[in-house]
Design an enzyme around this catalytic site. Structure first.
Site, PDB file in Angstrom:
ATOM      1  N   ASP A  61      -1.988   0.472  -9.582  1.00  0.00           N
ATOM      2  CA  ASP A  61      -2.216   1.594  -8.679  1.00  0.00           C
ATOM      3  C   ASP A  61      -0.928   2.395  -8.503  1.00  0.00           C
ATOM      4  O   ASP A  61      -0.897   3.631  -8.629  1.00  0.00           O
ATOM      5  CB  ASP A  61      -2.716   1.058  -7.330  1.00  0.00           C
ATOM      6  CG  ASP A  61      -3.234   2.145  -6.400  1.00  0.00           C
ATOM      7  OD1 ASP A  61      -3.339   3.314  -6.824  1.00  0.00           O
ATOM      8  OD2 ASP A  61      -3.549   1.826  -5.250  1.00  0.00           O
ATOM      9  N   LYS A  84       4.928  -9.509 -11.485  1.00  0.00           N
ATOM     10  CA  LYS A  84       6.151  -9.844 -10.760  1.00  0.00           C
ATOM     11  C   LYS A  84       6.190 -11.359 -10.632  1.00  0.00           C
ATOM     12  O   LYS A  84       6.343 -11.933  -9.552  1.00  0.00           O
ATOM     13  CB  LYS A  84       6.171  -9.164  -9.384  1.00  0.00           C
ATOM     14  CG  LYS A  84       7.504  -9.279  -8.644  1.00  0.00           C
ATOM     15  CD  LYS A  84       8.671  -8.645  -9.371  1.00  0.00           C
ATOM     16  CE  LYS A  84       9.940  -8.755  -8.529  1.00  0.00           C
ATOM     17  NZ  LYS A  84      11.153  -8.333  -9.286  1.00  0.00           N
ATOM     18  N   ASP A 121       9.262  -3.957 -11.563  1.00  0.00           N
ATOM     19  CA  ASP A 121      10.407  -3.095 -11.257  1.00  0.00           C
ATOM     20  C   ASP A 121      11.028  -2.556 -12.537  1.00  0.00           C
ATOM     21  O   ASP A 121      11.390  -1.375 -12.623  1.00  0.00           O
ATOM     22  CB  ASP A 121      11.439  -3.834 -10.389  1.00  0.00           C
ATOM     23  CG  ASP A 121      11.647  -5.280 -10.795  1.00  0.00           C
ATOM     24  OD1 ASP A 121      10.991  -5.747 -11.743  1.00  0.00           O
ATOM     25  OD2 ASP A 121      12.485  -5.951 -10.153  1.00  0.00           O
ATOM     26  N   TYR A 130      -6.027  -6.492  -3.868  1.00  0.00           N
ATOM     27  CA  TYR A 130      -7.049  -5.762  -3.116  1.00  0.00           C
ATOM     28  C   TYR A 130      -8.337  -6.574  -2.962  1.00  0.00           C
ATOM     29  O   TYR A 130      -9.407  -6.018  -2.770  1.00  0.00           O
ATOM     30  CB  TYR A 130      -7.375  -4.436  -3.813  1.00  0.00           C
ATOM     31  CG  TYR A 130      -6.258  -3.411  -3.820  1.00  0.00           C
ATOM     32  CD1 TYR A 130      -5.026  -3.687  -3.250  1.00  0.00           C
ATOM     33  CD2 TYR A 130      -6.444  -2.175  -4.412  1.00  0.00           C
ATOM     34  CE1 TYR A 130      -3.998  -2.753  -3.275  1.00  0.00           C
ATOM     35  CE2 TYR A 130      -5.423  -1.229  -4.444  1.00  0.00           C
ATOM     36  CZ  TYR A 130      -4.201  -1.532  -3.875  1.00  0.00           C
ATOM     37  OH  TYR A 130      -3.193  -0.595  -3.904  1.00  0.00           O
ATOM     38  N   ASP A 149       0.240   6.237 -10.400  1.00  0.00           N
ATOM     39  CA  ASP A 149       0.673   7.389  -9.613  1.00  0.00           C
ATOM     40  C   ASP A 149       2.043   7.881 -10.080  1.00  0.00           C
ATOM     41  O   ASP A 149       2.291   9.095 -10.163  1.00  0.00           O
ATOM     42  CB  ASP A 149       0.739   7.040  -8.127  1.00  0.00           C
ATOM     43  CG  ASP A 149      -0.628   7.101  -7.445  1.00  0.00           C
ATOM     44  OD1 ASP A 149      -1.634   7.209  -8.170  1.00  0.00           O
ATOM     45  OD2 ASP A 149      -0.685   7.034  -6.210  1.00  0.00           O
TER      46      ASP A 149
END
Length: 369
Positions: A250, A193, A226, A140, A254
């Site tokens: 983020d 990742k 993952d 971001y 959630d």
């Protein structure tokens, strides 16, 4: 002598106004029960998508300057159909978090009594973990651009670059380790990742390994995002503090809130730990245009964010009292529709205030004794 905390309230859009109002009621109840030790001085700013419709911007050009001298910012939610999502996010929320260097984003995952979780593992064990999100760079950072549209349809190119700095990685990872030392389970799970993103996230992995050597009392693990998504569902009991980049944290936070029952439960704190700028506290949910103004939205995320603000001010007992009041209210069946109940926003807020007053009275009686 009363200490007055100056708070900038930015309800912004949709249900933001409703949940900020609910949170203010709870925080004012905390102050009222403090026997004059502290109070809150609220200033509300009318920024957001309606402001954009009138002025062509989400906040005025001197908006950041207006916020600088406040002790904290209490934020609702931003986003409405008259403004593209990327414009509303960068025009207000990210404008504040980036420019005020609120580089540490804390998102607790709370499983509350009386709330049915879709996670079977929550039926017979206590689950509680915190997602620590790098909040200033990563995916971001806002680096990139769109070019070559002049070549005609189908030829435009968009480049979005992630930014990982050694300093940025180290400060959020060290923050996570320090937080882990305060918890009963002292463990930090790092998420990347790096098998596919071989530059920035490999740097993150290397910094994590380096910082971990300074915390031999804290258990560690490095997990690909993952695999961590699967662990959230299959082995959540193994989690305590999860630290990840801006995008990964983020998404994972959630997921955690959904597992706890609803995004309406999710609280967050955007912190500038050095105190050079005010920190900002907000629920994770969005502006929810489909239910805005109906009085049925879940105020718990905003109220729990208020508890994080109290803790930021060093008011630990009061923060704990708010969290206990939330648990009392949900345990007694005061649930909004997203949690399978029928209670209104006002009903839940009133139940939390009532439980809070009882909790604070009990704390006062213990201290007096």
């Amino acid at each position: 002598m009363t200490h007055t905390y100056r708070i900038a309230a930015i309800p912004a859009d949709g249900v933001g106004a409703e949940v900020v109002s609910a949170g203010r009621q709870v925080l004012d109840a905390v102050a009222a029960a403090s026997a004059g030790r502290f109070s809150f001085d609220w200033t509300e700013f009318p920024w957001g998508s309606e402001y954009y419709a009138q002025h062509g911007q989400l906040m005025p050009s001197d908006g950041l300057e207006a916020l600088t001298d406040f002790d904290a910012i209490y934020f609702g939610a931003v986003g409405w159909e008259n403004v593209p999502d990327h414009v509303s996010l960068w025009g207000l929320r990210l404008n504040i978090t980036q420019n005020f260097d609120q580089w540490a984003n804390i998102r607790p995952v709370k499983f509350l009594p009386g709330v049915n979780s879709p996670l079977r593992a929550a039926d017979d064990r206590e689950l509680d973990w915190i997602v620590v999100r790098e909040n200033s760079e990563g995916e971001y950072a806002g680096l990139g651009g769109r070019n070559l549209s002049g070549r005609g349809p189908g030829n435009e190119v968009a480049v979005q670059s992630s930014l990982f700095t050694d300093k940025g990685c180290e400060r959020i990872i060290r923050f996570a380790f320090e937080l882990a030392r305060t918890r009963s389970v002292k463990k930090v799970s790092s998420v990347t990742k790096s098998n596919a993103q071989q530059y920035g996230m490999v740097l993150w992995d290397e910094v994590f390994a380096r910082v971990a050597q300074e915390y031999p009392d804290v258990a560690t693990e490095s997990v690909l995002v993952d695999a961590m998504s699967a662990k959230f569902v299959l082995h959540p009991e193994e989690l305590s503090v999860v630290v990840a980049s801006n995008l990964n944290a983020d998404i994972l936070s959630d997921l955690g809130s959904a597992l706890a029952g609803s995004l309406g439960l999710a609280a967050s704190a955007n912190l500038n730990p050095e105190g050079r700028f005010p920190s900002m506290f907000e629920p994770v949910h969005g502006s929810a245009p489909d239910i805005a103004g109906q009085g049925i939205c879940n105020p718990i995320g905003a109220i729990a964010s208020g508890a994080l603000m109290l803790r930021h001010f060093g008011l630990e007992a009061e923060a704990h009292a708010v969290e206990r009041a939330i648990e009392s209210a949900t345990g007694a069946g005061h649930l909004t529709r997203d949690l399978g109940g029928t209670a209104s926003t006002e009903d839940v807020t009133h139940a939390i205030v009532e439980a809070l007053e009882q909790e604070l009275a009990t704390q006062l009686a213990v201290v007096s004794a």
